[in-house]
Design an enzyme around this catalytic site. Structure first.
Site, PDB file in Angstrom:
ATOM      1  N   ASP A   1     -56.956  17.134   3.983  1.00  0.00           N
ATOM      2  CA  ASP A   1     -57.376  16.221   5.045  1.00  0.00           C
ATOM      3  C   ASP A   1     -57.111  14.739   4.796  1.00  0.00           C
ATOM      4  O   ASP A   1     -57.483  13.894   5.609  1.00  0.00           O
ATOM      5  CB  ASP A   1     -58.872  16.441   5.337  1.00  0.00           C
TER       6      ASP A   1
ATOM      7  N   ASP B   1     -48.063  14.816 -12.588  1.00  0.00           N
ATOM      8  CA  ASP B   1     -48.183  13.935 -11.428  1.00  0.00           C
ATOM      9  C   ASP B   1     -49.347  12.947 -11.592  1.00  0.00           C
ATOM     10  O   ASP B   1     -49.517  12.069 -10.745  1.00  0.00           O
ATOM     11  CB  ASP B   1     -48.356  14.742 -10.133  1.00  0.00           C
ATOM     12  N   ASN B   2     -50.117  13.093 -12.660  1.00  0.00           N
ATOM     13  CA  ASN B   2     -51.214  12.156 -12.896  1.00  0.00           C
ATOM     14  C   ASN B   2     -50.946  11.269 -14.113  1.00  0.00           C
ATOM     15  O   ASN B   2     -51.866  10.669 -14.656  1.00  0.00           O
ATOM     16  CB  ASN B   2     -52.534  12.917 -13.099  1.00  0.00           C
TER      17      ASN B   2
END
Ligand code: AMP
Ligand code: MG
Length: 495
Positions: free
Chosen positions: A136, A263-264
């Site tokens: 979301d 990705d972090n």
């Protein structure tokens, strides 16, 4: 006084500019989606001042609209970045900024020079982007509070990290296990480019885009390397070194990142993407701070080797640009850099001016004693600062007093080789061993109050954690052992 938050200059958009003429798989221009009835949870005047922002204007309604994503200045050029990554050791394909939108970059004057550096100003939780997949685009209040407080706490502890300028919440509902509310953190960082940003193009079979991204990072952060032959390798060396140092610091302060996916991982070696994370209470190398990490891939003791695993993944992504023998040689510096940095910090925590080889035993014996006796990691080191004056305060932390006494004898012996005075040592140790860390239960107290509309604890904690080495007599309870109920807290990826 100007009537805008970003006073002298408008936000720039070097990233968008650098890649605009390409086929543009790098980012998508996208505006934040407004939230209902935004309100401040907290603003961070300390960071605002560092950034040269108009602090008088920081708490204005205009700033609230801006930093909640409800008003976008026409001069802004908001974007979401594309990236991919390995999650829990498995290639996850395309991810990208699914809920973070970078408004632009602000030139920030550096303290030591007349130079300025570009810092990304980003809203996390700002709504759907083309990379949201099925989610979301929102962030809930509880996880936003945790990121907001922890990134500032880490900065104050001297760890390279993204920062947090403000935290807003709203009446917009967000559906997780329960209905929660949408919040937005204004995250500030020198870069939001991740290891996964390079993997994205490498596995997308676009080596020229890997090169373009390297060029961009060098141009923006290391202009002195623009015209040299081995600029790419220098950048990789930098990432290896900074990542090793960052994880050494995590280990030394007892911090664990719960989702060390590629990705972090920041290309600049800064701590980023605070989801599940934790500071150790009792010293436990097996500790897993992320409830969703069932196999303990990111357990406390695994973090240094995961750092290297992630750098290997980055090296693979750069294979088309840097000779592999150079990549391998650079990766080999990770472990010695990590150890050098970790040992130096541990030596300083113990009150030594520098590390000597025999300290390895002393440190290892201490850690295993702490583990067996379930001794609180941060509390131990803080009490150790005044060991000379009050040795029993330290000794009493151990069930096995005799074992502690044996260690303490070696420790005293080691201290006797130091040349600085007892008083100087105490001062140095008090500046190395924080009195306050962000324990999960502290964040939880602030979260529960905030969920009931009382943001005072968030702000109180912000002040304490921004000054973690100082005494805060009114917050003595947070410098003690955590309460029993804190053990039942669990933090997972749902944020
Ligand atoms: P994280 O584990 O928080 O680092 O997120 C992994 C990926 O999932 C990133 O691409 C995020 O942008 C994306 N993501 C996480 N939560 C959401 C959300 N609520 N809406 C959209 N994307 C999300
Ligand atoms: Mg992430």
């Amino acid at each position: 006084m100007t009537d805008t938050l970003f006073p002298d200059e408008k936000l720039g958009h070097s990233y968008a500019k650098a890649f605009a003429s390409d086929s543009n798989d790098y980012f998508t221009a996208v505006s934040p989606t407004a939230i209902n009835e935004p309100q401040w949870v907290s603003v961070n005047p300390l960071l605002a001042a560092e950034m040269g922002l108009n602090t008088d204007f920081l708490q204005s309604n205009e700033s609230l609209q801006l930093l909640s994503g409800n008003h976008i200045d026409p001069s802004f050029h908001p974007i979401a970045l594309a990236y991919s990554g390995h999650q829990f050791g498995v290639w996850a394909g395309q991810l990208g900024d699914g809920r973070a939108i970078t408004l632009g970059e602000l030139p920030v004057k550096q303290a030591d020079a007349n130079q300025s550096e570009l810092w990304d100003v980003q809203l996390k939780g700002a709504g759907i982007t083309p990379y949201s997949r099925f989610a979301d685009g929102r962030a809930v209040l509880r996880s936003s509070i945790r990121e907001y407080l922890c990134s500032e706490a880490m900065h104050a502890l001297g760890v390279a990290t993204t920062r947090a300028l403000s935290l807003t919440t709203s009446t917009t509902p967000v559906y997780r296990e329960d209905v929660e509310t949408a919040s937005v953190v204004c995250r500030v960082a020198r870069s939001h480019i991740r290891f996964g940003s390079f993997e994205h193009f490498h596995y997308g079979k676009a080596p020229e885009s890997v090169a373009a991204l390297l060029d961009y990072v060098i141009q923006r952060h290391f202009p002195q390397w623009v015209d040299i032959d081995d600029g790419y390798l220098r950048l990789f060396d930098y990432t290896v070194t900074q990542t090793a140092k960052m994880i050494a610091q995590w280990q030394a302060i007892g911090f664990a990142h719960g989702v060390m996916n590629t990705d972090n991982m920041s290309i600049l070696g800064e701590t980023m993407d605070y989801g599940p994370f934790g500071f150790l209470d009792a010293y436990d190398p097996e500790h897993i701070c992320n409830h969703s990490d069932t196999n303990g891939r990111y357990s406390f003791k695994n973090q240094p080797s995961i750092g290297l695993w992630n750098l290997n993944a980055l090296a693979t992504a750069l294979m088309t640009q840097i000779p592999s023998e150079d990549l391998v040689a650079s990766l080999k510096t990770y472990e010695p850099t990590f150890l050098r940095c970790y040992r130096q910090i541990m030596a300083e925590k113990l009150g030594f001016t520098g590390y000597v080889d025999s300290d390895e035993n002393l440190i290892n014996q201490l850690l295993s004693l702490m583990e067996v006796n379930g001794v609180d990691y941060s509390l131990f080191f803080r009490k150790l600062c005044t060991f000379d004056q009050d040795p029993n305060a330290v000794r009493d932390l151990f069930l096995d007093r005799a074992a502690f006494d044996t260690w303490a004898e070696d420790y005293r012996q080691r201290l006797s080789h130091e040349t600085i005075s007892e008083q100087q040592r105490t001062q140095a140790m008090l500046a190395r061993n924080p009195k306050y860390i962000l324990r999960n239960y502290m964040a939880q107290i602030a979260i529960e109050k905030a969920e009931n509309g009382d943001f005072s604890e968030v702000n109180r904690l912000l002040h304490i954690l921004q000054n973690p080495f100082d005494e805060h007599p009114e917050a003595e309870e947070y410098a003690s052992l955590p309460p029993d109920w804190s053990e039942s807290l669990s933090v997972s990826c749902s944020s």
